[in-house]
Design a protein around this motif. Sequence first.
Motif, PDB file in Angstrom:
ATOM      1  N   ALA A 178     -26.976 -13.998 -33.873  1.00 11.20           N
ATOM      2  CA  ALA A 178     -27.848 -14.216 -32.719  1.00 11.20           C
ATOM      3  C   ALA A 178     -27.316 -13.480 -31.492  1.00 11.20           C
ATOM      4  CB  ALA A 178     -27.978 -15.706 -32.428  1.00 11.20           C
ATOM      5  N   VAL A 179     -25.999 -13.497 -31.308  1.00 16.29           N
ATOM      6  CA  VAL A 179     -25.397 -12.778 -30.181  1.00 16.29           C
ATOM      7  C   VAL A 179     -25.664 -11.285 -30.313  1.00 16.29           C
ATOM      8  CG1 VAL A 179     -23.234 -12.227 -29.005  1.00 16.29           C
ATOM      9  CG2 VAL A 179     -23.645 -14.541 -29.829  1.00 16.29           C
ATOM     10  N   ALA A 180     -25.593 -10.766 -31.526  1.00 24.10           N
ATOM     11  CA  ALA A 180     -25.888  -9.341 -31.759  1.00 24.10           C
ATOM     12  C   ALA A 180     -27.334  -9.017 -31.396  1.00 24.10           C
ATOM     13  CB  ALA A 180     -25.602  -8.985 -33.212  1.00 24.10           C
ATOM     14  N   ARG A 181     -28.251  -9.935 -31.683  1.00 22.91           N
ATOM     15  CA  ARG A 181     -29.654  -9.703 -31.314  1.00 22.91           C
ATOM     16  C   ARG A 181     -29.829  -9.681 -29.796  1.00 22.91           C
ATOM     17  NH1 ARG A 181     -30.696 -13.561 -35.274  1.00 22.91           N
ATOM     18  NH2 ARG A 181     -31.493 -15.056 -33.747  1.00 22.91           N
ATOM     19  N   ILE A 182     -29.109 -10.542 -29.109  1.00 24.69           N
ATOM     20  CA  ILE A 182     -29.173 -10.544 -27.644  1.00 24.69           C
ATOM     21  C   ILE A 182     -28.722  -9.194 -27.091  1.00 24.69           C
ATOM     22  CG2 ILE A 182     -28.144 -11.541 -25.558  1.00 24.69           C
ATOM     23  CD1 ILE A 182     -28.027 -14.221 -27.035  1.00 24.69           C
ATOM     24  N   ARG A 183     -27.630  -8.675 -27.641  1.00 24.88           N
ATOM     25  CA  ARG A 183     -27.137  -7.367 -27.186  1.00 24.88           C
ATOM     26  C   ARG A 183     -28.205  -6.292 -27.368  1.00 24.88           C
ATOM     27  NH1 ARG A 183     -21.932  -8.075 -30.795  1.00 24.88           N
ATOM     28  NH2 ARG A 183     -20.795  -9.582 -29.511  1.00 24.88           N
ATOM     29  N   LYS A 184     -28.805  -6.284 -28.523  1.00 21.75           N
ATOM     30  CA  LYS A 184     -29.799  -5.252 -28.833  1.00 21.75           C
ATOM     31  C   LYS A 184     -31.052  -5.414 -27.979  1.00 21.75           C
ATOM     32  CE  LYS A 184     -32.482  -3.295 -32.657  1.00 21.75           C
ATOM     33  NZ  LYS A 184     -32.805  -3.407 -34.117  1.00 21.75           N
ATOM     34  N   ASP A 185     -31.535  -6.643 -27.853  1.00 25.56           N
ATOM     35  CA  ASP A 185     -32.791  -6.892 -27.123  1.00 25.56           C
ATOM     36  C   ASP A 185     -32.660  -6.598 -25.633  1.00 25.56           C
ATOM     37  OD1 ASP A 185     -33.813  -7.696 -29.537  1.00 25.56           O
ATOM     38  OD2 ASP A 185     -33.827  -9.848 -29.056  1.00 25.56           O
ATOM     39  N   HIS A 186     -31.478  -6.816 -25.078  1.00 26.82           N
ATOM     40  CA  HIS A 186     -31.332  -6.744 -23.617  1.00 26.82           C
ATOM     41  C   HIS A 186     -30.336  -5.685 -23.159  1.00 26.82           C
ATOM     42  CE1 HIS A 186     -33.760 -10.388 -23.135  1.00 26.82           C
ATOM     43  NE2 HIS A 186     -33.142 -10.838 -24.208  1.00 26.82           N
ATOM     44  N   ARG A 187     -29.907  -4.838 -24.092  1.00 32.35           N
ATOM     45  CA  ARG A 187     -28.999  -3.731 -23.780  1.00 32.35           C
ATOM     46  C   ARG A 187     -27.752  -4.221 -23.029  1.00 32.35           C
ATOM     47  NH1 ARG A 187     -31.215   1.579 -21.393  1.00 32.35           N
ATOM     48  NH2 ARG A 187     -29.420   2.356 -22.571  1.00 32.35           N
ATOM     49  N   ILE A 188     -27.138  -5.237 -23.615  1.00 26.97           N
ATOM     50  CA  ILE A 188     -25.900  -5.805 -23.083  1.00 26.97           C
ATOM     51  C   ILE A 188     -24.766  -5.416 -24.024  1.00 26.97           C
ATOM     52  CG2 ILE A 188     -24.681  -7.942 -22.500  1.00 26.97           C
ATOM     53  CD1 ILE A 188     -27.410  -9.251 -22.061  1.00 26.97           C
ATOM     54  N   GLY A 189     -23.627  -5.080 -23.495  1.00 25.24           N
ATOM     55  CA  GLY A 189     -22.485  -4.765 -24.329  1.00 25.24           C
ATOM     56  C   GLY A 189     -21.848  -5.999 -24.924  1.00 25.24           C
ATOM     57  N   ALA A 190     -21.071  -5.794 -26.001  1.00 23.03           N
ATOM     58  CA  ALA A 190     -20.226  -6.885 -26.479  1.00 23.03           C
ATOM     59  C   ALA A 190     -19.244  -7.242 -25.376  1.00 23.03           C
ATOM     60  CB  ALA A 190     -19.487  -6.472 -27.749  1.00 23.03           C
ATOM     61  N   TRP A 191     -18.762  -6.197 -24.703  1.00 20.78           N
ATOM     62  CA  TRP A 191     -17.943  -6.341 -23.492  1.00 20.78           C
ATOM     63  C   TRP A 191     -18.517  -5.441 -22.417  1.00 20.78           C
ATOM     64  CZ3 TRP A 191     -14.907 -10.356 -23.562  1.00 20.78           C
ATOM     65  CH2 TRP A 191     -14.371 -10.803 -24.774  1.00 20.78           C
ATOM     66  N   ASN A 192     -18.534  -5.944 -21.199  1.00 26.99           N
ATOM     67  CA  ASN A 192     -19.118  -5.228 -20.067  1.00 26.99           C
ATOM     68  C   ASN A 192     -18.070  -5.175 -18.969  1.00 26.99           C
ATOM     69  OD1 ASN A 192     -22.227  -5.289 -20.984  1.00 26.99           O
ATOM     70  ND2 ASN A 192     -21.246  -7.235 -21.480  1.00 26.99           N
ATOM     71  N   VAL A 193     -17.533  -3.986 -18.740  1.00 25.69           N
ATOM     72  CA  VAL A 193     -16.391  -3.796 -17.848  1.00 25.69           C
ATOM     73  C   VAL A 193     -16.888  -3.424 -16.459  1.00 25.69           C
ATOM     74  CG1 VAL A 193     -14.322  -2.426 -17.393  1.00 25.69           C
ATOM     75  CG2 VAL A 193     -14.919  -3.064 -19.750  1.00 25.69           C
ATOM     76  N   TYR A 194     -16.449  -4.187 -15.447  1.00 20.60           N
ATOM     77  CA  TYR A 194     -16.851  -3.936 -14.059  1.00 20.60           C
ATOM     78  C   TYR A 194     -15.632  -3.577 -13.226  1.00 20.60           C
ATOM     79  CZ  TYR A 194     -21.332  -6.062 -15.221  1.00 20.60           C
ATOM     80  OH  TYR A 194     -22.551  -6.343 -15.781  1.00 20.60           O
ATOM     81  N   ALA A 195     -15.762  -2.471 -12.490  1.00 21.07           N
ATOM     82  CA  ALA A 195     -14.718  -2.054 -11.560  1.00 21.07           C
ATOM     83  C   ALA A 195     -15.365  -1.081 -10.570  1.00 21.07           C
ATOM     84  CB  ALA A 195     -13.541  -1.405 -12.284  1.00 21.07           C
ATOM     85  N   ALA A 196     -14.564  -0.580  -9.641  1.00 19.17           N
ATOM     86  CA  ALA A 196     -15.115   0.332  -8.637  1.00 19.17           C
ATOM     87  C   ALA A 196     -14.028   1.256  -8.118  1.00 19.17           C
ATOM     88  CB  ALA A 196     -15.740  -0.453  -7.476  1.00 19.17           C
ATOM     89  N   LEU A 197     -14.464   2.353  -7.532  1.00 19.77           N
ATOM     90  CA  LEU A 197     -13.579   3.266  -6.811  1.00 19.77           C
ATOM     91  C   LEU A 197     -13.860   3.116  -5.322  1.00 19.77           C
ATOM     92  CD1 LEU A 197     -13.883   6.478  -9.035  1.00 19.77           C
ATOM     93  CD2 LEU A 197     -12.178   4.638  -9.173  1.00 19.77           C
TER      94      LEU A 197
END
Length: 515
Positions: A307-326
């Motif tokens: 089900a988690v894999a379907r969520i990733r595919k349906d909503h273009r979400i990564g298994a991990w989503n890395v946030y940072a900035a310059l």
Amino acid sequence: MATSSRALPKYASAAEFDKAIKALRAVAGDAHVIVDEPQLAPYNKIMMPVPNERHMPSAVVTPASVEEVQAILKVLNKAKIPVYPISTGKNLGYGSAAPVQRGQVVMDLRRMNRILEVDPDLCTALVEPGVTYQQLYDYLQEKKLPLWFSCPAPSAIAGPVGNMVDRGVGYTPYGEHFLFSCGMEVVLADGQVLRTGMGSMPNSNTWQVFKWGYGPTLDGIFTQSNFGVVTKMGMWLMPEPPDFRPFCIQYPDEADITKIVDALRPLRIAMVIPNAVVIAHTLWEAPCTPVKRADYHSGPGAISDEAVARIRKDHRIGAWNVYAALYGTKETNDANWKIIEAVAAGTGGRIVTREEAKGSKALDYRFDLMRGKPNLGEFGLYNWRGGGGSIWFAPVSQAKGSETLKQMQLAKRILGKHGFDYVGEFIVGWRDMHHVIDLLYDRTDPEQMKAAYACYDELVHAFAEQGYGVYRTSTAFAEKVAATYGPVKREVERRLKKALDPNNILAPGRCGISL
């Protein structure tokens, strides 16, 4: 008058309590002392898996000044009635505004909400505990001051003093909040006022610029403790950079977490990436997208990997989503951006820029946080399952990839055993890594309440056995978490408590500290 159903202080009779209430009214005014149970309800609205009655306050007092705080403490010291200070009371997932133990008087400092000073040259601020992040942000915008601060998520209704005192973190280069505080004013249990650092000197003008003063540094003992009431706090502000470049890197597989951390840690230590790196799991992102659990899973038990894999595919979400900035000039950011692109390509990640992220609720709120703009975006987590239950589990480890996979697998096993989903993220500091898990459940379901308590209890002890200490916890588990840090530390804390608060009136039990 006190009623039989009210949560009286532990060692006070109804007559003694009513006498103290009368004295508190003389200090703060009738309108600022609450004893009626319907009005006390907001101070007993918890999200923890324990009955509300365990954390029911006996009364609430809302002082407007340091002098009133002093007078209130003198009244309660004389009566030996415990008091639980709060700033904005929005410590959601960790206990909210409710006292650590039943029958404590909540001292709500929200009326002390002045921004006392902002120095645009030295980039400092001095604020009272009732000031919210939104209030400070609006002030800087109104004055057209090119200054940023760091705030937690969600932050618009929370405040810097309370968050710093609980050693919270944020998402700009100034995200280690206690590190970037400078100078406290603290009212001790006996009513004396202490100013830490350079503030102890009469006529000092360096209170907000030099942390240490002379002799032992005392600021730390007033964080995650119950040794005093913080009534003012200095904080350093960050000059707005000429160029701000936030980004997200999405990864397709859960196993990618090891290489993500090992690739990004050197960039954090070298300050190529100057802010904390957030690595959010699919189920942290999904509720803020927003996605509801019921759309992909029904019935008992944890949501399946499929089900988690379907969520990733349906909503273009990564298994991990890395946030940072310059943060820097265009020239320095252009150079460092090439490093980011190389790391993403070398580790199999897909970069999402600010321009590409427009319209995404999950990405927008993250990008705002990285420039110190308060918001409430992360409240989307509470729509994932519904039912109002949330308790945060936050162990710390070394910032090594091997540690991430080990912790995630341990957490998923324990959560799944009790029927709960893994909703987690890793936050890479400089050399440390916070693993933040939101245990979400339905507080209206007695069976889920029992399961959530048992689950959290097992998480605390299983992680402690592996050497992972929790850096922050809810009031319901303060004693259990404190016990994992060993007897010597606790004995030193008890000695400090005895010296500074011999009547044990300041939030006894907070962070496991009491006489």
